[in-house]
Design an enzyme around this catalytic site. Sequence first.
Site, PDB file in Angstrom:
ATOM      1  N   ARG A  50       0.839  -1.204   0.000  1.00  0.00           N
ATOM      2  CA  ARG A  50       0.000   0.000   0.000  1.00  0.00           C
ATOM      3  C   ARG A  50       0.863   1.237   0.000  1.00  0.00           C
ATOM      4  NH1 ARG A  50       1.768   3.069   4.568  1.00  0.00           N
ATOM      5  NH2 ARG A  50       1.345   2.001   6.529  1.00  0.00           N
ATOM      6  N   GLU A  62      -6.673   7.153   8.089  1.00  0.00           N
ATOM      7  CA  GLU A  62      -5.524   7.923   8.606  1.00  0.00           C
ATOM      8  C   GLU A  62      -4.973   8.878   7.544  1.00  0.00           C
ATOM      9  OE1 GLU A  62      -2.588   5.570  10.690  1.00  0.00           O
ATOM     10  OE2 GLU A  62      -0.978   6.754   9.809  1.00  0.00           O
ATOM     11  N   ARG A 108      -5.403   5.511   0.794  1.00  0.00           N
ATOM     12  CA  ARG A 108      -4.472   4.395   0.917  1.00  0.00           C
ATOM     13  C   ARG A 108      -4.723   3.560  -0.323  1.00  0.00           C
ATOM     14  NH1 ARG A 108      -2.227   3.189   6.137  1.00  0.00           N
ATOM     15  NH2 ARG A 108      -1.425   5.181   6.846  1.00  0.00           N
ATOM     16  N   THR A 167       5.854   8.266  10.382  1.00  0.00           N
ATOM     17  CA  THR A 167       6.518   7.029   9.950  1.00  0.00           C
ATOM     18  C   THR A 167       6.243   6.723   8.483  1.00  0.00           C
ATOM     19  OG1 THR A 167       4.671   5.557  10.511  1.00  0.00           O
ATOM     20  CG2 THR A 167       6.285   5.973  12.239  1.00  0.00           C
ATOM     21  N   ARG A 210       4.086   0.493   2.406  1.00  0.00           N
ATOM     22  CA  ARG A 210       4.302  -0.665   3.261  1.00  0.00           C
ATOM     23  C   ARG A 210       4.007  -1.910   2.436  1.00  0.00           C
ATOM     24  NH1 ARG A 210       2.532  -4.102   7.602  1.00  0.00           N
ATOM     25  NH2 ARG A 210       0.311  -3.778   7.200  1.00  0.00           N
ATOM     26  N   ARG A 245       4.319  -7.498  12.437  1.00  0.00           N
ATOM     27  CA  ARG A 245       2.997  -7.139  12.959  1.00  0.00           C
ATOM     28  C   ARG A 245       2.165  -8.399  13.084  1.00  0.00           C
ATOM     29  NH1 ARG A 245       0.949  -1.494   9.943  1.00  0.00           N
ATOM     30  NH2 ARG A 245       2.840  -0.313  10.396  1.00  0.00           N
ATOM     31  N   GLU A 260      -1.456  -3.528  12.421  1.00  0.00           N
ATOM     32  CA  GLU A 260      -0.712  -2.872  13.489  1.00  0.00           C
ATOM     33  C   GLU A 260      -1.421  -3.033  14.829  1.00  0.00           C
ATOM     34  OE1 GLU A 260       0.099   1.218  12.728  1.00  0.00           O
ATOM     35  OE2 GLU A 260       1.944   0.918  13.844  1.00  0.00           O
TER      36      GLU A 260
HETATM   37  P1  ADP Z   1      -1.485  -0.383   7.059  1.00  0.00           P
HETATM   38  O1  ADP Z   1      -1.198  -1.441   6.092  1.00  0.00           O
HETATM   39  O2  ADP Z   1      -2.278   0.691   6.471  1.00  0.00           O
HETATM   40  O3  ADP Z   1      -0.227   0.089   7.713  1.00  0.00           O
HETATM   41  P2  ADP Z   1      -2.579  -2.245   9.074  1.00  0.00           P
HETATM   42  O4  ADP Z   1      -1.289  -2.741   9.618  1.00  0.00           O
HETATM   43  O5  ADP Z   1      -3.670  -1.929  10.054  1.00  0.00           O
HETATM   44  O6  ADP Z   1      -2.427  -0.904   8.233  1.00  0.00           O
HETATM   45  O7  ADP Z   1      -3.115  -3.317   8.044  1.00  0.00           O
HETATM   46  C1  ADP Z   1      -4.306  -3.098   7.344  1.00  0.00           C
HETATM   47  C2  ADP Z   1      -4.979  -4.391   6.936  1.00  0.00           C
HETATM   48  O8  ADP Z   1      -4.218  -5.013   5.918  1.00  0.00           O
HETATM   49  C3  ADP Z   1      -5.104  -5.417   8.050  1.00  0.00           C
HETATM   50  O9  ADP Z   1      -6.363  -6.037   7.964  1.00  0.00           O
HETATM   51  C4  ADP Z   1      -4.025  -6.398   7.736  1.00  0.00           C
HETATM   52  O10 ADP Z   1      -4.296  -7.699   8.224  1.00  0.00           O
HETATM   53  C5  ADP Z   1      -4.051  -6.379   6.231  1.00  0.00           C
HETATM   54  N1  ADP Z   1      -2.804  -6.876   5.628  1.00  0.00           N
HETATM   55  C6  ADP Z   1      -1.566  -6.372   5.758  1.00  0.00           C
HETATM   56  N2  ADP Z   1      -0.659  -7.092   5.084  1.00  0.00           N
HETATM   57  C7  ADP Z   1      -1.361  -8.093   4.475  1.00  0.00           C
HETATM   58  C8  ADP Z   1      -1.011  -9.193   3.624  1.00  0.00           C
HETATM   59  N3  ADP Z   1       0.254  -9.385   3.224  1.00  0.00           N
HETATM   60  N4  ADP Z   1      -2.007 -10.011   3.228  1.00  0.00           N
HETATM   61  C9  ADP Z   1      -3.283  -9.819   3.604  1.00  0.00           C
HETATM   62  N5  ADP Z   1      -3.673  -8.809   4.385  1.00  0.00           N
HETATM   63  C10 ADP Z   1      -2.732  -7.956   4.823  1.00  0.00           C
HETATM   64  C1  CIR Z   2       2.052   4.652  17.458  1.00  0.00           C
HETATM   65  O1  CIR Z   2       2.665   5.661  17.753  1.00  0.00           O
HETATM   66  O2  CIR Z   2       2.273   3.547  17.937  1.00  0.00           O
HETATM   67  C2  CIR Z   2       0.940   4.788  16.433  1.00  0.00           C
HETATM   68  N1  CIR Z   2       0.624   6.174  16.312  1.00  0.00           N
HETATM   69  C3  CIR Z   2       1.390   4.210  15.091  1.00  0.00           C
HETATM   70  C4  CIR Z   2       2.760   4.616  14.642  1.00  0.00           C
HETATM   71  C5  CIR Z   2       3.168   4.104  13.281  1.00  0.00           C
HETATM   72  N2  CIR Z   2       3.413   2.731  13.214  1.00  0.00           N
HETATM   73  C6  CIR Z   2       4.587   2.089  13.401  1.00  0.00           C
HETATM   74  O3  CIR Z   2       5.666   2.606  13.415  1.00  0.00           O
HETATM   75  N3  CIR Z   2       4.478   0.783  13.544  1.00  0.00           N
END
Ligand code: ADP
Ligand code: CIR
Length: 353
Positions: free
Chosen positions: A123, A222, A226, A270, A277, A306, A311
């Site tokens: 993403r 956020e 995205r 971040t 990511r 994660r 997260e």
């Molecule tokens: P972000 O990717 O925006 O940093 P999150 O860590 O909250 O935010 O992840 C968002 C969603 O994407 C969650 O439901 C997570 O399980 C899903 N996700 C992340 N990586 C993968 C992956 N490789 N395959 C399937 N789902 C994923």
């Molecule tokens: C935090 O400070 O933990 C949240 N605001 C998320 C920060 C960004 N995520 C990360 O580095 N894993």
Amino acid sequence: GPHLKSIDELTGYPLFPEGTKSSAARFNTREIWKKYHDKKDAYGVSYKLCLFSGIKNLDSGIGVYAGSHDSYRTFSDLMDKVIEDYHKHKPDDKHVSDMDASKLKCPPLPPDEAKMIVSTRIRVGRNLEGYPLAPGVTKEQREEIMGKVVQACNTFKGDLKGTFYPLEGMDEKVQKQLIADHFLFKEGDRFLEACGCNREWPSGRGIFHNAKKTFLVWVNEEDQLRIISMQQGADIGAVFERLSRAANHIESVAKFCHDEHLGYITSCPTNLGTALRASVHIKLPKLSARKDEFQAIADKYYVQIRGIHGEHSESAGGVYDISNKRRLGRSEVQLVQDMYNGVKAMITREKEL
Ligand code: ADP
Ligand code: CIR
């Protein structure tokens, strides 16, 4: 739960409990507080709001959000430290983008390794120029942004063509299923709540996706956008190629908030730079049982571990989300490469154990 120790009565300075690890706690010195505590950025977002997530959530890693592009400039004494600490990117450093998927060196994994990977997702975060970021946006601005993003998404063709689903009025069961299946952002995140990102929820939020749900755009969580590419299995090249094509297309019809030093501007420091990511969901039952070694490999390869629901979530069934940790000062190609290299090292170790 844990709470702020106290607020210094004379200066209002937040006193964090000893050992608080967040950037908000470590870098908001008394001197910086004195300079900024009553200041607002060009969009009227206060310094206090930028710190509030860290003040409310003592387990934050960062605890700092920007209310607009200008927060990074107006509150630079704090922001520069947060950025340098996380990204090792110095105030004079430049950010250069490169989303050319043909430059990746991610050869297909042999079948026994590929089958450890459940799914792959990449993403990027984006925000429109001329608006504040999520912590500072008004309801009307948020709706206007949603309108512009939906208009842009409606110009996608071929495999990227899809439909927009507003969160407001969405069937609760449908929403829950989309979240459980990893397609949609969760609701009520306490880190976002504290810095004002969840105001007027669910108005102005939604998700666009193609029929196969391999290409998705989250609207007004956020970040305003995205842009997400994901699929089952381990084909990182295909996922990156689709993401790159989609992001380039939206950029051809919308102007994103961006500068030479920080790259793409995002509400969380971040995510600055690439706002990318790249992750896999991967089964590592043996390595993950050795917590210290698992973390040491992650640190060595600049990847982050994660849980299965993103997260701040836990793992389930020995499946972890492994992604690039760095986002700024290096190209998108290099960061996808970081993830690949880290995952490859983890797989190698898993097979030895
Ligand atoms: P972000 O990717 O925006 O940093 P999150 O860590 O909250 O935010 O992840 C968002 C969603 O994407 C969650 O439901 C997570 O399980 C899903 N996700 C992340 N990586 C993968 C992956 N490789 N395959 C399937 N789902 C994923
Ligand atoms: C935090 O400070 O933990 C949240 N605001 C998320 C920060 C960004 N995520 C990360 O580095 N894993």
